[in-house]
Design an enzyme around this catalytic site. Structure first.
Site: not given
Lengths: 457, 545
Positions: B99, B198
């Site tokens: 990422r 999340h």
């Protein structure tokens, strides 16, 4: 230091894998499926699996990787993924219109016990698989084996579609294993040079090294066609390259249609290529043409020219079993010293083969199946090497330990060329030599003191 | 199979929408049509869009899973927490360094982000349970590296076989004594996208880490930056600007972050929310428990950066800070303006499409505006309705089965540490002066009328959009990159920035202008056809002259 928490002292680990030298089955199944012409891989699991595999393959190939998913939610995980998969078939054939959908399972769908062939049967009955279209099914639980196992399982699933007409078609099946698209192309080139009619299955050339033309073909021109897949049942014989990647499919063809098979090492380096060419010659009953002999001679010539720079150079390698076996043999044949050899893929046979290949070296090699790059790094800290051959993750070790790195294997996320320049065959051997020599000599040029710096090497 | 040859110059968005769903089976068409919205000003805002709903199986989606959102996005960028993935090897492998979260080791010389930890579950673990192996793995990591914290992440099979990872974590925390161990039930099948992950990450980090460190943090203007992940060094640039302004960033959730930052986050006096989607839960919980208000900021775009800095200064209502912020803006902007002047003649009037994330498809429109480019279609991969239409729709959101199984934790004001940072009167005065608290208007009001807003865009629609509208640039993620570029249209990754960045703040804006200028004006897009394809006619035989 990038890997500052890796201690030199090696302690036994039973539970935690750190910096793996493998990944999970489904990505291998996805890669294999891309080698069938007009095929859309489908991941039967939650959508993250598919997203991760597509991302990793895309980063490696810098090519679009189309693949669909059953998009499991909690409900599907409780009640089973049949409804999702049947719906997916309908949507995929309506919207994307592939010739084939190659479904593989995931740890999720395996744990809940979804039965792909049964779901396929149901979809067929409901008319969700149109006439003339195919659905391949491979069981690829992520908690067994590795990405290599997944590749093998999908290739085996392809053989389900082989047919026998009772008349041999004069062709030789070549199951190339998990090699690059250009390697598959090179294998076809060698076969055609020898006048052998071959079916290479799977074949990602022309799929994962496709041109940029302003047109997007979700299903590029390359790939083994379903007609070819069917014709594998009528072949004269099968050469399976790599025990881990290809043997199961070859044996399945033998069992199903009595197509005799030989399992060979992947043709990396001089000796393994020799065996491949020799086996192909015998099974097809052809002569090896002079052009191929010239290529062999060129490789031998290069080895003799550059032997001084290779002699007794210590090497650490990590990757997949079939590749490592052939590479270790190649390194030994160059009088190099492969010292530390790690694959993440399980298989005691691997360690045995490596020990056989390295038996004549004046030291005992460190070899481990089901190992990881953390262990490899610790070995290197204890016994330093002159060269590391690994996928891109090796660069963290290479930089910390200041060792030249050759990127070879999967995945390569930071350099180009693996899609285009083969490392199989004699020409591929020359390419490997070029890489090895380049790495060693670049290091020499970097490190030599001024008075030792030389123009001619 | 698409060939993007002709550009539709005058297009009716209703026709485009019809074209996008034409090929679908009726049920799919019905569902997708609710996720494709033609933007227009409606009474009280914008039209309604359907979002945060299940992806249709077999439709090639851009979305990932809950694990990716939890481990990959939120917890990935913290350098001194060991992330141990409990599951088969793949999940940990794919989230290993992919990422582009940047970080350095910091003064305590700890950085586990270059490592990948997994229990590598085998079939025997699936059959007999993996709790023992998990406990042993935690012990081995502790013995090897002595981290101050270990986070355990569940993958799909863990939930199915019923491993109690929370009890294992609790027991190991007690056993180890000086290592906080906590777990995340972020199985990939939960929720409908990364978004659920999340939320799960936010809950656990709030429950187990936030408020753990009461050693006072110095600073006159103390803030937290929420929802900034330091992709390509964005967080470094924002911190540079904060430092220049004299603003102390106690904790970034979670770019370039540390355990101690999270543990001290309750000491900040203001929460600044970048990515509303991924982190608004933490902002709300910090307010309820500790009395810290939150405002929405955006450091993507030079003007947006200036605006956000002024908002922070206005909140603290301190002339010294206001002056300092103005000085910094005045010093930073000339370089930005110079860059715009240089590239704008080449980017003016060009068109872009943005399909990414839960905030970036909105934030990046600022940068495109600064370049004079027009965003003709945009949408999110995993956002909810409030990210499109604004938080005004929150009371009307339907909680479906997929959202219901994501835990909402009840937070109460902290008995000793709850301290409202502003009085009600001060808040009212600030609101009157234009500072909006707990407010986000979403993407739709910022987009022009008749643009297309599309939720959870898939491969087919992406290809179709490019074919029909032929944008000069398409922005999405790695999976979409090369199918778009095969069509001869440049594609910029806005998840990982390809290899670029930072794009936040003032210096980031300049980087972005140059990158987009490079992409949309690259010579390569003129090489699609060989000369003989352009002029296939054969002429008379050539002769040597």
């Amino acid at each position: 230091m990038l890997l500052r928490h890796t201690p030199e002292e090696i302690s036994e680990r039973k539970a935690v894998t750190i910096n793996p030298a493998k990944t999970c089955q489904p990505i291998g199944a996805m890669y294999a499926a891309l080698g069938i012409h007009g095929c859309l891989p489908h991941s039967h699991g939650s959508q993250g699996c598919c997203a991760y595999h597509r991302s990793t393959l895309t980063r490696h190939y810098k090519e679009p990787i189309p693949a669909a998913t059953s998009s499991f939610t909690e409900g599907a995980s409780v009640f089973g993924g049949q409804a999702n998969l049947v719906q997916a078939f309908n949507n995929i054939f309506t919207v994307y219109d592939p010739d084939v959908i190659a479904v593989h399972t995931t740890c999720l769908s395996e744990t809940i016990g979804d039965d792909l062939p049964q779901i396929r049967k149901k979809a067929l009955k409901e008319g969700k698989i149109p006439e003339g279209k195919y659905v391949m099914c491979a069981s690829t639980p992520s908690y067994v084996g590795s990405h290599v196992t997944g590749f093998s399982n999908m290739v085996k699933a392809m053989t389900e579609f082989s047919e026998s007409t009772g008349r041999k078609n004069g062709k030789i099946n070549i199951i190339p294993g998990w090699v690059e698209p250009c390697d598959m192309e090179e294998i076809k080139r060698i076969a055609s040079m020898m006048g052998v009619k071959s079916i290479v299955m799977p074949d990602t050339s022309g799929v994962l090294n496709a041109p940029l033309t302003g047109q997007y073909k979700m299903f590029p021109d390359g790939g083994t066609t379903m007609d070819e897949v069917k014709a594998t049942g009528d072949a004269v014989g099968t050469l399976a390259l790599g025990e881990w990647c290809s043997a199961d499919a070859a044996r399945a063809l033998d069992k199903k249609h009595s197509v005799p098979c030989s399992v060979l090492d992947m043709p990396f380096g001089l000796k393994a290529t020799d065996r491949f060419v020799d086996a192909l010659r015998k099974i097809a009953g052809v002569n090896v043409p002079d052009e191929l002999l010239v290529e062999r001679g060129q490789l031998v010539d290069l080895i003799s020219d550059m032997h001084a720079w290779l002699y007794h150079k210590k090497v650490a390698i990590a990757g997949d079993p079939d590749q490592l076996i052939a590479m270790t043999e190649f390194l030994v044949s160059l009088d190099m010293w492969p010292m530390h050899i790690v694959t993440g893929t399980p298989g005691k046979k691997f360690e045995k083969r490596i020990r056989e290949i390295t038996a004549e070296l004046p030291f005992e090699v460190n070899v481990k199946a089901k190992g990881d790059l953390f262990l490899l790094h610790q070995w290197i800290k204890n016994d330093p090497v002159d060269l590391l051959i690994c996928n891109t993750y090796g660069k963290y070790i290479a930089r910390d330990e200041d060792i030249p790195l050759i990127r070879w294997g999967f995945p390569i996320l930071d350099r180009q060329g693996h899609q285009y320049f083969p490392t199989v065959g004699y020409k591929g051997g020359i390419r490997l030599m070029e890489k090895i020599l380049g790495a060693i000599l670049d290091r020499k040029d970097r490190d030599d003191p001024e008075i030792k710096f030389e123009l001619v090497i | 199979m698409a060939t993007a040859k002709q550009k539709m110059v005058h297009w009716d968005p209703a026709d485009i929408k019809a074209e996008l769903i034409k090929k679908y089976p009726p049920k799919v068409a019905r569902k997708r049509s609710k996720q494709i919205m033609i933007n227009e000003a409606a009474e009280n805002g914008t039209p309604e869009i359907t979002a945060n709903v299940r992806t249709i199986p077999g439709i090639i989606t851009m979305r990932g899973c809950t694990y990716a959102g939890c481990k990959g996005v939120i917890m990935g960028p913290t350098r001194d927490i060991v992330n141990l993935v409990h599951g088969p090897i793949g999940c940990s492998f794919y989230a290993w360094l992919t990422r582009r979260n940047q970080t350095g080791p910091g003064p305590d010389d700890e950085n586990f982000m270059n490592y990948c930890f997994s229990t590598d579950m085998q079939d025997s673990d699936i059959i007999f349970g993996g709790e023992k192996k998990l406990a042993a793995a935690i012990q081995e990591i502790y013995d090897l590296m002595h981290p101050k914290a270990i986070g355990v992440f569940a993958t799909c099979p863990v939930g199915l076989i019923g491993d109690d990872i929370h009890t294992v974590a609790k027991n190991m925390k007690e056993k180890l004594g000086d290592c906080n161990v906590f777990a995340f039930s972020c199985e990939g099948y939960k929720g409908v996208s990364q978004s659920a992950g999340h939320h799960i990450a936010n809950n656990q980090i709030f429950r187990h880490v936030v408020g753990e460190n009461d050693v006072p943090k110095e600073g006159k203007y103390k803030i937290n930056l929420l929802g900034e992940y330091n992709i390509g060094g964005d967080g470094f640039e924002i911190d540079r600007i904060f430092n220049r302004c004299g603003i102390t960033n106690i904790a970034t959730f979670s770019g370039n972050s540390t355990y101690d930052q999270f543990a001290s986050a309750h000491q900040a006096d203001l929460n600044c929310v970048m990515c509303h989607r991924s982190i608004n839960y933490v902002a709300d919980m910090l307010e309820t428990k500790f009395g810290i208000p939150w405002i929405k900021v955006n450091f993507i775009g030079a003007n947006a950066t200036a605006k956000s800095l002024r908002k922070i200064a206005a909140y603290f209502d301190d002339q010294e800070l206001k002056d300092r912020v103005e000085d910094v803006i005045a010093e930073e902007m000339p370089e930005v303006e110079k860059a715009i002047e240089e590239i704008r003649p080449r980017t003016e009037g060009k068109t872009a499409m943005l399909f990414v994330g839960g905030s970036r498809a909105h934030h990046y429109q600022e940068l495109f505006r600064e370049m004079g480019m027009k965003v003709i279609s945009a949408g999110y991969e995993f956002a909810h309705r409030d990210d499109y239409e604004g938080r005004r729709v929150l009371p009307f959101l339907k909680v479906d089965a997929d959202s219901r199984n994501i835990e909402e934790i009840e937070v109460e004001p902290d008995e000793t540490r709850y301290r409202p940072r502003k009085t009600e009167e001060q808040i009212a005065a600030l609101e009157k002066a234009g500072i909006k608290f707990k407010s986000y208007d979403g993407l739709a009001p910022d987009m022009e009328p008749d643009t297309l807003i599309i939720d959870d865009l898939n491969q087919y629609e992406a290809e179709k959009l490019v074919e029909l509208l032929r944008p000069d640039l398409f922005c999405a993620g790695i999976k979409e990159k090369y199918s778009i570029q095969k069509l001869g249209v440049p594609m910029k990754q806005l998840h990982s920035y390809d290899s670029g960045g930072p794009y936040a703040g003032f210096k980031g804006a300049v980087n972005f202008y140059n990158e987009i200028d490079r992409l949309v004006n690259s010579r390569v897009w003129s090489y699609m056809k060989a000369p003989w394809q352009e002029n296939p006619q054969l002429s008379a035989a050539y002769v040597w002259e």
